[in-house]
Structure formats: C-alpha cells, structure tokens
Design a protein around this motif. Sequence first.
Motif, PDB file in Angstrom:
ATOM      1  N   LEU A   1       0.821  -1.211   0.000  1.00 31.85           N
ATOM      2  CA  LEU A   1       0.000   0.000   0.000  1.00 31.85           C
ATOM      3  C   LEU A   1       0.854   1.261   0.000  1.00 31.85           C
ATOM      4  CD1 LEU A   1      -2.800   1.093  -0.008  1.00 31.85           C
ATOM      5  CD2 LEU A   1      -2.983   0.613   2.428  1.00 31.85           C
ATOM      6  N   GLY A   2       2.007   1.188   0.684  1.00 34.64           N
ATOM      7  CA  GLY A   2       2.884   2.360   0.728  1.00 34.64           C
ATOM      8  C   GLY A   2       3.267   2.799  -0.667  1.00 34.64           C
ATOM      9  N   GLU A   3       3.630   1.839  -1.491  1.00 36.13           N
ATOM     10  CA  GLU A   3       4.034   2.155  -2.853  1.00 36.13           C
ATOM     11  C   GLU A   3       2.815   2.487  -3.710  1.00 36.13           C
ATOM     12  OE1 GLU A   3       6.212  -0.959  -4.642  1.00 36.13           O
ATOM     13  OE2 GLU A   3       7.246   0.407  -5.995  1.00 36.13           O
ATOM     14  N   ALA A   4       1.755   1.725  -3.526  1.00 38.64           N
ATOM     15  CA  ALA A   4       0.537   1.966  -4.318  1.00 38.64           C
ATOM     16  C   ALA A   4       0.030   3.384  -4.099  1.00 38.64           C
ATOM     17  CB  ALA A   4      -0.540   0.957  -3.936  1.00 38.64           C
ATOM     18  N   GLY A   5       0.185   3.863  -2.861  1.00 38.94           N
ATOM     19  CA  GLY A   5      -0.308   5.203  -2.519  1.00 38.94           C
ATOM     20  C   GLY A   5       0.384   6.296  -3.312  1.00 38.94           C
ATOM     21  N   ARG A   6       1.552   6.003  -3.876  1.00 38.91           N
ATOM     22  CA  ARG A   6       2.278   6.983  -4.677  1.00 38.91           C
ATOM     23  C   ARG A   6       2.128   6.706  -6.169  1.00 38.91           C
ATOM     24  NH1 ARG A   6       6.250   9.338  -1.759  1.00 38.91           N
ATOM     25  NH2 ARG A   6       5.734   9.332   0.434  1.00 38.91           N
ATOM     26  N   GLY A   7       1.278   5.763  -6.543  1.00 41.10           N
ATOM     27  CA  GLY A   7       1.176   5.439  -7.963  1.00 41.10           C
ATOM     28  C   GLY A   7      -0.142   4.763  -8.293  1.00 41.10           C
ATOM     29  N   ARG A   8      -0.192   3.486  -8.035  1.00 42.50           N
ATOM     30  CA  ARG A   8      -1.309   2.706  -8.547  1.00 42.50           C
ATOM     31  C   ARG A   8      -2.656   3.027  -7.917  1.00 42.50           C
ATOM     32  NH1 ARG A   8       1.455  -3.178  -9.692  1.00 42.50           N
ATOM     33  NH2 ARG A   8       2.951  -2.363 -11.173  1.00 42.50           N
TER      34      ARG A   8
ATOM     35  N   ARG B   1      -2.581   5.048   6.482  1.00 41.87           N
ATOM     36  CA  ARG B   1      -2.626   4.820   5.038  1.00 41.87           C
ATOM     37  C   ARG B   1      -3.745   3.828   4.684  1.00 41.87           C
ATOM     38  NH1 ARG B   1       2.660   2.883   4.148  1.00 41.87           N
ATOM     39  NH2 ARG B   1       3.692   4.870   3.977  1.00 41.87           N
ATOM     40  N   ALA B   2      -3.884   2.810   5.521  1.00 42.42           N
ATOM     41  CA  ALA B   2      -4.942   1.821   5.264  1.00 42.42           C
ATOM     42  C   ALA B   2      -6.315   2.475   5.424  1.00 42.42           C
ATOM     43  CB  ALA B   2      -4.780   0.629   6.203  1.00 42.42           C
ATOM     44  N   ASP B   3      -6.457   3.326   6.462  1.00 39.65           N
ATOM     45  CA  ASP B   3      -7.734   4.058   6.624  1.00 39.65           C
ATOM     46  C   ASP B   3      -7.975   4.928   5.398  1.00 39.65           C
ATOM     47  OD1 ASP B   3      -8.141   3.006   9.122  1.00 39.65           O
ATOM     48  OD2 ASP B   3      -7.334   4.744  10.201  1.00 39.65           O
ATOM     49  N   ALA B   4      -6.894   5.586   4.935  1.00 44.74           N
ATOM     50  CA  ALA B   4      -7.038   6.534   3.819  1.00 44.74           C
ATOM     51  C   ALA B   4      -7.519   5.826   2.559  1.00 44.74           C
ATOM     52  CB  ALA B   4      -5.703   7.236   3.557  1.00 44.74           C
ATOM     53  N   VAL B   5      -6.941   4.675   2.245  1.00 39.62           N
ATOM     54  CA  VAL B   5      -7.322   4.019   0.988  1.00 39.62           C
ATOM     55  C   VAL B   5      -8.766   3.519   1.073  1.00 39.62           C
ATOM     56  CG1 VAL B   5      -6.555   1.625   1.338  1.00 39.62           C
ATOM     57  CG2 VAL B   5      -6.359   2.670  -0.914  1.00 39.62           C
ATOM     58  N   GLN B   6      -9.179   3.135   2.269  1.00 44.34           N
ATOM     59  CA  GLN B   6     -10.579   2.725   2.423  1.00 44.34           C
ATOM     60  C   GLN B   6     -11.510   3.914   2.184  1.00 44.34           C
ATOM     61  OE1 GLN B   6      -9.271  -0.270   5.896  1.00 44.34           O
ATOM     62  NE2 GLN B   6     -11.449   0.180   5.959  1.00 44.34           N
ATOM     63  N   THR B   7     -11.098   5.096   2.686  1.00 46.29           N
ATOM     64  CA  THR B   7     -11.911   6.299   2.463  1.00 46.29           C
ATOM     65  C   THR B   7     -11.970   6.637   0.972  1.00 46.29           C
ATOM     66  OG1 THR B   7     -11.192   7.099   4.601  1.00 46.29           O
ATOM     67  CG2 THR B   7     -12.165   8.739   3.136  1.00 46.29           C
TER      68      THR B   7
END
Length: 406
Positions: free
Chosen positions: A269-276, A334-340
């Motif tokens: 997720l760390g990497e995905a958050g900056r791209g995918r 970050r996990a909360d953020a992607v769920q939002t």
Amino acid sequence: MAGPFEGAGLTGRRVADESLLSDEKTMLENDPGGMLRATASAGAQVRESAALAAEANLGVLADEGRPRAVVVAGIGTAGLTGDILATVAGPRCPVPVIGHRSAGVPGWVGAADVVIAVSASGRSPEALAAADAAARRGARLVAIGNPDSELQAMAERARAPFIPVPRRAPARASLWGLAVPVLLAARSLGLVKVNEADLAETAARLDADAERCRAGAESFVNPAKSLALGLAGSIPIVWGSSPLATVAARRFADTLAANARYPVMAGALGEAGRGRVGLLDGPFGGLAESSRDIFADPDELAELSTRLRLVVLRDGGLNPEDEADEPVAVEERRADAVQTLAERRGVRCDVVTAEGGSALERLASLVAVPDFASIYLALAHGLDPMAVPAINEMKELSNPLPEGLQ
Ligand SMILES: O=P(O)(O)OC[C@H]1O[C@H](O)[C@H](O)[C@@H](O)[C@@H]1O
C-alpha cells in the motif's frame, strides 16, 4: 470443427454462480483433486514440517557461525518462502535475506553465505541449479522438498542437510509445509525468532480458519465464501498495509490467478499510494461506478461492467515498533485513507485484519481465508481449482525437445 482451445481443458462459466457454493457435495465433486482438503491441512503441515525439521541435522549450519547472507532459491510457492523468511525475520535481521527466483545463485554468493534451496517437487530447475551452484562455490547449503527427489540426492552428494517435506498436494497448497523448514533453518543460524509456541499458535489458527472456511459452512458465516462472492466478476486489487501484509497480498494474487484464473494486481500500500492508487479514479474504478444506472437490471450490469474490487490486508497495528520499520501509525493511517478513497468513489472494498501475537501467526491469519476464497471463486465459476492447463501447456511448449527430435 475443433475450437482453438479444444483439449486445453477449458470448462467453466463466464459468470460466477453463487448456488454452486451452497451444496457441500457438489463442491467436493467439483474439486476432484481435493484442493479444499489440501488447503485445510495447513495447520497439520506446520506441525509435520516442524517435526521433520527437528530431525534434520540443522545444527551443522550453525557450526560455521553467522553467514554473510542467506539466499532462498526456488520458484513459485517455493520462492514465496524467501519472502516469508524476510518478513518474519523483520528489519532487525542481522544479515540480508535474498529471495532468488531464477536458476543458479547470484554471482556474489560464496563460502561465507547460506543457500536454502526449496522445491515442493524436489525437481524445479531453479532450485536444482541453486543447490548445484551453492555446492560448487562452497556455500553452506540446506535443501527442502520432496523426499527421494533429485534435490535430496544433490543435498546428499553435497553432505548438506535435507528436510523432507512429503508431497501430498500441488506446490501452492504446500506453502506451510515448505515455509516452516525455511524458518527453522534460519532459526538455527540465529537469524529469526520463531519459538515452539509461535508454531503451535500458528498451526492452531490455521486449523481454526480452515474450520470457519469449510465447505459445509454457508456464505453468511464463511468468510472465504463471502470474500469470493464479493470478488466474483471484478478485477481484484490486493494491497497490504505492511511488509508482512504485502507478502499475504502477493500470495492472494498467486492463488487467485492459479486457482480461480483471475487477473489481480497486488502489492504494498505504501508504494501503491504513490502510484497505482490512481486506478481508483479510472475506467474500472470510480468511472465505472459513477456511470452505473441504478435502475438497470443488476444481472445485466454484472455482465456489462467490469469493476475493481479492493481487498486491503491490514496488519492491525500489531507490528512491534522498530526504528528500521515504518511506524505502525503511518501504516494504519494509510490503510484508513485508501478505504476512504474507495468509499468516496463507490469502489467496493474488503478488509482482512491480521490477528495473533507472532509475525508468523499474523501472516497465517492473512493467508488462510484468502487461500480458501480463491478456491471458492474457482468453484463458483465451475472451474476445477487444481487444474492448471495453461501452466502445463506453458511448460510443455517451453521445454526443449529431447535430443534426436530437434
Ligand atoms: O516447488 P516446486 O515443485 O519446485 O514447484 C515450483 C513451481 O512450479 C510450477 O511452476 C508450479 O506451477 C508452481 O505452483 C510451483 O510453485
């Protein structure tokens, strides 16, 4: 006239049928190779492999002291055991742990290093070439896999310890049987802390999850069936909140592809958050969701629009704080953020949260339910989860012709 795929063993349904998961007898019939049974043996595999590793002469590894590096060599599921070792050893591991998935070993490997060659069948060219290269370069070698195989013979010739893991199921259903000896070999080198209680608790958790995910348990109480039905017809995106959860995410991508034949994107997720993470805005993400006609027939819709479905594997904030590691609070935010993000775009999202005290048990808690989900998704499509026609065909087509036939 024969279609292009005739003989390729392609049967199954384009659209998943939930009713195929309601009758235990039908499910077992549609799983003639016994993938469900093999997957339910995960806890037993942990116990059996721990006992077999205890009988192997791993002490000789420690005699020469701490190695410069550990290379775990193998392909497919055997290759994943290197990632498991690296994540269970964690950022405090005093030596580098390197997974090596191609033939041989990296050029720098020499007498100061340890090579762990892993192969469920005991005959993958990658593991065999690694064992051979390790012996030639004077590196310490441990081999793990099917007894009475070429790998065992090679280990014996090199006078290296061999941990026999009986082969009762395809490699991908033998993950725990292969991973535990890798961990115990690393423990004998002082690189990883896995104690007997961790192994026992991991085995117990795998047993309990197999029970929750058994074929006879209906979808509203069976987390694997409900995960599978949620993913049906979608493109799954599986992101792990931590390094450990990312290993589980990659494993889910492997089993969804091999068992259910689903295309999956998986990663950290760390990497995905900056791209995918941008995928959530795209034609299979937010755009597909916002253009859906709420009055349309849901069956028709399911066939018309392919949509993403996010699966977030969360470590649950149980990671021990470590300076070399990313703070748990960052991973959690970050996990909360992607769920939002998913919620704001209408992209459906499943969350699996790790449980348990040790790293190994937490990993098991993130692998068990998804493993079963990949099998139920295959069964819902009328696919035999064990059959891998494309993989076999690939091997056949890419194998060199026997001499004389060229
Ligand atoms: O563990 P091995 O017997 O060496 O097999 C390694 C890999 O080989 C094949 O490619 C299988 O499709 C994989 O599922 C397996 O993990």
